[in-house]
Design a protein around this motif. Structure first.
Motif, mmCIF file in Angstrom:
data_model
loop_
_atom_site.group_PDB
_atom_site.id
_atom_site.type_symbol
_atom_site.label_atom_id
_atom_site.label_comp_id
_atom_site.label_asym_id
_atom_site.label_seq_id
_atom_site.Cartn_x
_atom_site.Cartn_y
_atom_site.Cartn_z
ATOM 1 N N GLU A 157 -0.922 -3.232 -2.281
ATOM 2 C CA GLU A 157 -0.560 -2.850 -0.920
ATOM 3 C C GLU A 157 -0.402 -4.110 -0.072
ATOM 4 O OE1 GLU A 157 -3.679 -0.048 -0.330
ATOM 5 O OE2 GLU A 157 -2.484 1.604 -1.144
ATOM 6 N N ALA A 197 -12.809 3.271 -0.086
ATOM 7 C CA ALA A 197 -12.317 2.326 -1.088
ATOM 8 C C ALA A 197 -10.824 2.079 -0.899
ATOM 9 C CB ALA A 197 -12.608 2.861 -2.489
ATOM 10 N N MET A 225 -8.807 4.168 -0.102
ATOM 11 C CA MET A 225 -8.205 5.290 -0.835
ATOM 12 C C MET A 225 -7.236 6.069 0.055
ATOM 13 S SD MET A 225 -10.055 8.437 -2.860
ATOM 14 C CE MET A 225 -10.524 7.542 -4.341
ATOM 15 N N GLN A 255 -0.545 2.617 -6.900
ATOM 16 C CA GLN A 255 0.255 1.482 -7.393
ATOM 17 C C GLN A 255 0.712 1.727 -8.833
ATOM 18 O OE1 GLN A 255 -2.706 0.881 -5.381
ATOM 19 N NE2 GLN A 255 -1.054 0.904 -3.889
ATOM 20 N N THR A 269 -4.457 4.342 -9.523
ATOM 21 C CA THR A 269 -4.091 4.153 -8.112
ATOM 22 C C THR A 269 -2.643 4.579 -7.903
ATOM 23 O OG1 THR A 269 -3.294 1.907 -8.446
ATOM 24 C CG2 THR A 269 -5.633 2.162 -7.878
ATOM 25 N N ASP A 309 -13.160 -4.777 -5.291
ATOM 26 C CA ASP A 309 -12.164 -5.711 -5.821
ATOM 27 C C ASP A 309 -10.963 -5.739 -4.875
ATOM 28 O OD1 ASP A 309 -11.169 -3.170 -6.155
ATOM 29 O OD2 ASP A 309 -10.766 -3.359 -8.304
ATOM 30 N N ARG A 361 -4.998 14.216 -4.938
ATOM 31 C CA ARG A 361 -6.431 14.029 -4.656
ATOM 32 C C ARG A 361 -6.954 15.098 -3.711
ATOM 33 N NH1 ARG A 361 -5.675 7.622 -3.791
ATOM 34 N NH2 ARG A 361 -5.661 7.008 -5.989
ATOM 35 N N GLN A 382 -3.395 -1.310 -10.742
ATOM 36 C CA GLN A 382 -4.749 -0.801 -10.990
ATOM 37 C C GLN A 382 -4.685 0.661 -11.445
ATOM 38 O OE1 GLN A 382 -7.501 -0.988 -7.643
ATOM 39 N NE2 GLN A 382 -9.244 -1.091 -9.042
HETATM 40 N N1 ARG Z 1 -4.707 2.739 -1.986
HETATM 41 C C1 ARG Z 1 -4.601 2.851 -3.401
HETATM 42 C C2 ARG Z 1 -4.999 4.227 -3.833
HETATM 43 O O1 ARG Z 1 -5.625 4.939 -3.083
HETATM 44 C C3 ARG Z 1 -5.423 1.814 -4.111
HETATM 45 C C4 ARG Z 1 -6.847 1.729 -3.710
HETATM 46 C C5 ARG Z 1 -7.634 0.785 -4.576
HETATM 47 N N2 ARG Z 1 -8.917 0.531 -4.039
HETATM 48 C C6 ARG Z 1 -9.793 -0.369 -4.498
HETATM 49 N N3 ARG Z 1 -10.906 -0.542 -3.875
HETATM 50 N N4 ARG Z 1 -9.504 -1.063 -5.570
HETATM 51 O O2 ARG Z 1 -4.691 4.652 -4.926
#
Ligand code: ARG
Length: 276
Positions: free
Chosen positions: A200, A109, A111, A163, A161, A50, A117, A158
């Protein structure tokens, strides 16, 4: 006396050499993470599609598939190991537990390697750097210039995250709404159900490029904490040999300048096949 000195030095030298050998062993030579993957001839990457241009679904030749910058990097890792790449698409919040439960072998992802983490997984070296912004509807481009102006508003982020943390910690007085899938939030933004979504910068850029008449980046300043800036591959802490290989692939892609090309390639894929 002189002889004694020499003997002493020789002994120290031998001891030092032995220590180097021992250090070599403990740095993961014995772990069989690479061999395990090569035996099953497949590496499974977990992602959350996404997040264009990092990972997103397209329809190509009538077939649905997940592509993007992260998937191109994952393919390079698979190629280096001489195995097939299998993509496991799931919601971002479940990725770390899927890794720990051996459902996937690595996470790509978008990430970032937060301190929290790092307690659960091991991260590769960084392959991208990010910061955070507030995505709003174009008509509100000049409405949210300060934290105070966002007070009482519905702001999306989300789930699990960085965010989510940034929205909750920095946009004080707003109501933070979370979802497992980011695109649900941006849809709600376009429908006017949310005033903004914390994302981001490269994700925001992507929305602006795709829908120039729909979205804008608000002027309110968000701070991205140091440990939330670098994007990395995550693997199980025990998979030291795999991590080493992944780091090698990243270093090579960066030296070649190919890493930048892969990002561009992902953007082109989206322009060509992405769903509007
Ligand atoms: N960079 C942020 C995190 O690591 C958001 C990553 C969201 N990735 C995604 N594929 N929706 O928390």
């Amino acid at each position: 006396m002189k002889k004694g000195w020499k003997k002493g030095l020789a002994f120290l030298g031998a001891a030092a050499a032995l220590m180097v050998v021992l250090a070599g062993c403990s740095s993961g030579k014995k772990d069989n993470s690479v061999k395990k993957i090569q035996d099953k001839k497949t590496i499974v990457v977990g992602t959350s599609a996404d997040y264009a241009p990092f990972e997103f679904p397209i329809v190509k030749n009538g077939q649905k598939q997940v592509v993007g910058y992260d998937m191109l990097i994952a393919q390079k890792i698979a190629d280096n190991l001489g195995v097939k790449l299998k993509i496991e698409n799931t919601e971002f919040p479940s990725l770390i537990s899927e890794l720990k439960n051996n459902k996937i072998d690595m996470i790509l992802a978008g990430m970032v390697s937060t301190n929290q983490r790092k307690k659960a997984v091991a991260f590769s070296k960084s392959y991208y750097t990010v910061k955070n912004v507030l995505l709003v509807q174009k008509k509100d481009a000049d409405k949210y210039n300060t934290v105070a102006s966002v007070k009482g508003q519905q702001i999306g982020a989300q789930q699990t995250t960085t965010q989510e943390q940034i929205a909750k910690n920095q946009l004080k007085g707003s109501n933070v709404v979370t979802e497992g899938v980011l695109t649900s939030l941006t849809t709600e933004l376009s429908q006017g159900k949310l005033a903004g979504v914390v994302v981001e910068n490269e994700i925001a850029d992507n929305y602006l490029r795709e829908f120039p008449n729909k979205y804008a980046v608000a002027k309110v300043k968000l701070t991205t904490p140091k440990d939330q800036r670098s994007v990395n591959v995550a693997v199980r802490k025990s998979d030291k040999a795999l991590l080493k290989r992944i780091n090698k692939v990243i270093t090579k892609l960066q030296k070649d300048g190919e890493m930048t090309k892969l990002f561009k390639q992902a953007q082109d894929l989206q322009a060509k096949y992405g769903t509007k």
